[in-house]
Design an enzyme around this catalytic site. Structure first.
Site, PDB file in Angstrom:
ATOM      1  N   HIS A   1       5.895  -5.283   8.026  1.00  0.00           N
ATOM      2  CA  HIS A   1       5.774  -6.543   8.275  1.00  0.00           C
ATOM      3  C   HIS A   1       6.144  -7.402   7.125  1.00  0.00           C
ATOM      4  O   HIS A   1       5.423  -8.079   6.741  1.00  0.00           O
ATOM      5  CB  HIS A   1       4.587  -7.148   9.191  1.00  0.00           C
ATOM      6  CG  HIS A   1       4.694  -6.662  10.406  1.00  0.00           C
ATOM      7  ND1 HIS A   1       3.501  -6.330  11.136  1.00  0.00           N
ATOM      8  CD2 HIS A   1       5.461  -6.181  11.306  1.00  0.00           C
ATOM      9  CE1 HIS A   1       3.652  -5.837  12.339  1.00  0.00           C
ATOM     10  NE2 HIS A   1       5.119  -5.831  12.584  1.00  0.00           N
TER      11      HIS A   1
ATOM     12  N   GLU B   1       0.594  -1.263  16.152  1.00  0.00           N
ATOM     13  CA  GLU B   1      -0.231  -0.172  15.936  1.00  0.00           C
ATOM     14  C   GLU B   1      -1.318  -0.012  17.010  1.00  0.00           C
ATOM     15  O   GLU B   1      -1.574   1.286  17.496  1.00  0.00           O
ATOM     16  CB  GLU B   1      -1.284  -0.562  14.451  1.00  0.00           C
ATOM     17  CG  GLU B   1      -2.037   0.710  14.323  1.00  0.00           C
ATOM     18  CD  GLU B   1      -3.136   0.478  13.217  1.00  0.00           C
ATOM     19  OE1 GLU B   1      -2.723  -0.298  11.971  1.00  0.00           O
ATOM     20  OE2 GLU B   1      -4.076   1.044  13.189  1.00  0.00           O
TER      21      GLU B   1
ATOM     22  N   CYS C   1       0.991  -1.157  -0.048  1.00  0.00           N
ATOM     23  CA  CYS C   1       0.013  -0.136  -0.085  1.00  0.00           C
ATOM     24  C   CYS C   1       0.968   1.138   0.246  1.00  0.00           C
ATOM     25  O   CYS C   1       2.075   1.071   0.149  1.00  0.00           O
ATOM     26  CB  CYS C   1      -0.943  -0.028   1.242  1.00  0.00           C
ATOM     27  SG  CYS C   1       0.328  -0.080   2.751  1.00  0.00           S
TER      28      CYS C   1
ATOM     29  N   THR D   1      -6.231   0.143  11.991  1.00  0.00           N
ATOM     30  CA  THR D   1      -6.601   0.146  10.526  1.00  0.00           C
ATOM     31  C   THR D   1      -6.656  -0.979   9.322  1.00  0.00           C
ATOM     32  O   THR D   1      -6.884  -1.101   8.336  1.00  0.00           O
ATOM     33  CB  THR D   1      -5.439   1.076   9.603  1.00  0.00           C
ATOM     34  OG1 THR D   1      -4.053   0.271   9.973  1.00  0.00           O
ATOM     35  CG2 THR D   1      -5.250   2.297  10.280  1.00  0.00           C
TER      36      THR D   1
ATOM     37  N   HIS E   1       3.713   1.670  11.575  1.00  0.00           N
ATOM     38  CA  HIS E   1       2.392   1.271  12.559  1.00  0.00           C
ATOM     39  C   HIS E   1       2.202   2.352  13.557  1.00  0.00           C
ATOM     40  O   HIS E   1       1.369   2.335  14.246  1.00  0.00           O
ATOM     41  CB  HIS E   1       2.841  -0.049  13.121  1.00  0.00           C
ATOM     42  CG  HIS E   1       3.386  -1.105  12.231  1.00  0.00           C
ATOM     43  ND1 HIS E   1       4.803  -1.247  12.100  1.00  0.00           N
ATOM     44  CD2 HIS E   1       2.834  -2.116  11.572  1.00  0.00           C
ATOM     45  CE1 HIS E   1       4.853  -2.530  11.235  1.00  0.00           C
ATOM     46  NE2 HIS E   1       3.643  -2.920  11.036  1.00  0.00           N
TER      47      HIS E   1
ATOM     48  N   SER F   1       2.346 -10.185   9.596  1.00  0.00           N
ATOM     49  CA  SER F   1       1.515  -8.969   8.853  1.00  0.00           C
ATOM     50  C   SER F   1       0.090  -9.202   9.118  1.00  0.00           C
ATOM     51  O   SER F   1      -0.498 -10.012   8.554  1.00  0.00           O
ATOM     52  CB  SER F   1       1.935  -8.861   7.559  1.00  0.00           C
ATOM     53  OG  SER F   1       0.964  -8.067   6.959  1.00  0.00           O
ATOM     54  N   SER F   2      -0.676  -8.144   9.683  1.00  0.00           N
ATOM     55  CA  SER F   2      -1.901  -8.071  10.276  1.00  0.00           C
ATOM     56  C   SER F   2      -2.613  -8.470   8.640  1.00  0.00           C
ATOM     57  O   SER F   2      -3.736  -8.998   8.649  1.00  0.00           O
ATOM     58  CB  SER F   2      -2.307  -6.943  11.060  1.00  0.00           C
ATOM     59  OG  SER F   2      -3.632  -6.953  11.068  1.00  0.00           O
TER      60      SER F   2
END
Ligand code: SF4
Length: 244
Positions: A46, A132, A17, A171, A80, A229-230
């Site tokens: 991440h 985050e 992103c 987010t 984050h 990574s979320s």
């Protein structure tokens, strides 16, 4: 015998992103400007490949400022976001610091501050111990924000303070799971204040939607990403759910 044709569908949008691209660029430009080494507090994003690549260029990754041996070198804060205390600590150490927090995470930080000033007690929907979430909770004094991690947390939550309540979110959550949590909170607290604009960012939402659109047509679905990574883990969950 003729080989069975293998058809590969590529999800779109996919990949990094804008917030991640920006953070990587900040590290690369800092190395160019200050020379190596440059310290980075927490994995800038991440993604092992990115982190290894930046290590090769001269970045040193640490979890806490205290680990930095040479405090005359600059330090970068990850995309984050960080608790308010961290830049203050860096100032006390007389360190040069560069904040690579994604602007969409900073938006949530300012939201929390404004709600707090307006007298709201805040519920943060997110995952415990995610950097985050640590950063967002660290924008305010302890006890100003309660973490809601699940539908169960939302059902059990009691507003014991004589205060209005508001919610904000991490987010990078699952759009669908978060909707359910919000529904429960709204049923319980009809006056709960919600963010003016969704906190789950556009990149998270678009990528989950893209996975939903193609996963149902696939025999096997691969998410190329990091286990910590979320966003990547959420995409795996979305793909699994849609194929169930
Ligand atoms: S908030 Fe969204 S755009 Fe920003 S870094 Fe996180 S995933 Fe990327």
């Amino acid at each position: 015998m003729k080989n069975k044709e293998l058809k590969i569908l590529l999800s779109a949008p996919r990949g990094f992103c804008a917030g991640v691209e920006r953070a990587i660029e900040i590290v690369e430009k800092s190395i160019q400007k200050f020379g190596a080494p440059v310290y980075v507090r927490h994995e800038i994003v991440h993604n092992k490949h990115v982190v290894d690549n930046l290590k090769n260029k001269g970045a040193i990754f640490v979890e806490e400022l205290e680990e930095i041996k040479d405090k005359s070198r600059p330090v970068i804060f990850s995309a984050h976001g960080v608790p308010k205390k961290i830049p203050e600590d860096a100032k006390n150490y007389k360190m040069t610091y560069i904040d690579a927090t994604c602007p969409l995470v900073s938006k949530v930080h300012r939201e929390a501050e404004n709600l707090n000033k307006a007298g709201y007690h805040i519920l943060l929907i997110g995952h415990k111990n995610h950097p985050e979430v640590i950063g967002t909770m660290g924008q305010l004094t302890e006890g100003s924000i309660d973490l809601i991690q699940s539908e169960e947390d939302a059902s059990k939550y009691q507003n014991n303070l004589d205060k209005k309540i508001a919610y904000i979110t991490q987010t990078t959550l699952s759009v669908d799971d978060t909707k359910e949590i919000i529904k429960l909170l709204k049923n319980k607290f009809p006056d709960i204040k919600e963010p003016m604009k969704e906190d789950i960012c556009y990149a998270t939402t678009n990528r989950q939607m893209a996975v939903k659109n193609i996963a149902k047509n696939c025999d096997m679905f691969f998410v190329i990403g990091s286990r910590n990574s979320s966003n990547s883990v959420r995409l795996v969950e979305v793909a699994k759910k849609i194929r169930m």
